[in-house]
Design an enzyme around this catalytic site. Structure first.
Site, PDB file in Angstrom:
ATOM      1  N   CYS A   2       0.875  -1.173   0.000  1.00  0.00           N
ATOM      2  CA  CYS A   2       0.000   0.000   0.000  1.00  0.00           C
ATOM      3  C   CYS A   2       0.906   1.214   0.000  1.00  0.00           C
ATOM      4  O   CYS A   2       1.614   1.469   0.979  1.00  0.00           O
ATOM      5  CB  CYS A   2      -0.912  -0.010   1.223  1.00  0.00           C
ATOM      6  SG  CYS A   2      -1.961   1.457   1.359  1.00  0.00           S
ATOM      7  N   GLU A 107      -4.065   1.257  -5.582  1.00  0.00           N
ATOM      8  CA  GLU A 107      -3.154   0.188  -5.983  1.00  0.00           C
ATOM      9  C   GLU A 107      -3.011   0.242  -7.496  1.00  0.00           C
ATOM     10  O   GLU A 107      -3.882   0.772  -8.204  1.00  0.00           O
ATOM     11  CB  GLU A 107      -3.684  -1.165  -5.523  1.00  0.00           C
ATOM     12  CG  GLU A 107      -2.628  -2.247  -5.440  1.00  0.00           C
ATOM     13  CD  GLU A 107      -1.412  -1.830  -4.626  1.00  0.00           C
ATOM     14  OE1 GLU A 107      -0.448  -1.296  -5.247  1.00  0.00           O
ATOM     15  OE2 GLU A 107      -1.415  -2.005  -3.404  1.00  0.00           O
TER      16      GLU A 107
END
Length: 236
Positions: A2, A107
């Site tokens: 992340c 993402e």
């Protein structure tokens, strides 16, 4: 992993959702749509008095034994499979766990091999609740010369749920509300019990977004528009 996430307030919604007292200057809080490593971010922890509080930490762990704080950007994520044994994270996982509030995160999906296309960013967000409660670890580092105290954190990641496998091969660990007390309890140092929390969650939605979120440094855009849906075909 992340590498960027989003946090929207107001502070009153944060404190109500996490049932925690906000210890920072509320006037300094602002919605952030492109949070990057080395940024100060709110985390939920248990203080020395046993109270659940929200306070700021640098995103990017600085182990208490580090010689300096220059490596924090490289330790923004901790792999859930090894967080209990890696020197940089094992003490933090055992003693100093936290929740990192997020309205969503980004993402990047790798393009087909040989296509020449750019990685496609996606925005991933909760499908029912106001916030993700991302599992985190914390540590405290003290500069031996200046005496500066730096509190820092890292997000624990794991393999993705089935629906996110098409986007990326990692996702943050999300802690369900019924387990917050157990996760945050600094007296809970049973590694076998704690490792059971390291799992994926399918309580997510996602959509493709534009490439603006990919900026860095002075080119890093911070706008709600970054989270808006975009047809991947139009973003090539």
């Amino acid at each position: 992993m992340c590498g960027r996430y989003v946090l929207e307030g107001p502070v009153s919604r944060l404190t109500a959702y996490f049932d925690a007292r906000y210890t920072e200057d509320e006037s300094q809080f602002k919605n952030s749509y492109n949070i990057a490593p080395t940024t100060k971010v709110p985390v939920v922890r248990i203080n020395r008095e046993g109270e659940r509080v929200i306070l700021n930490h640098i995103w990017g762990l600085i182990p208490h034994w580090a010689k300096d704080k220059t490596g924090s950007a490289k330790l923004n994520n901790a792999r859930g499979e090894t967080v209990h044994e890696k020197p940089s994270f094992r003490t933090a996982f055992k003693k100093f766990r936290c929740l990192i509030p997020a309205s969503g995160y980004y993402e990047w999906q790798a393009p087909p091999e040989g296509s020449g296309s750019r990685k496609q960013p996606f925005y991933i967000y909760p499908n029912e609740t106001s916030y993700f409660a991302m599992a985190g670890v914390c540590d405290h580092w003290i500069d031996k010369i200046s005496g500066e105290l730096v509190m820092s954190t890292a997000i624990i990641t794991t393999e993705p749920c089935e629906k996110l496998k098409q986007v990326h091969d990692r996702m943050p660990v999300m802690i369900s509300k019924e387990y917050w007390t157990e996760w945050l309890d600094p007296k809970n140092q049973d590694l076998n019990s704690l490792r059971q929390f390291v799992s994926s969650s399918d309580e997510v939605n996602f959509h493709a977004v534009g490439f603006g979120v990919s900026g860095t440094g002075k080119n890093r855009v911070d706008s709600e528009a970054l989270t808006q849906p975009m047809d991947p075909k139009l973003s090539e």
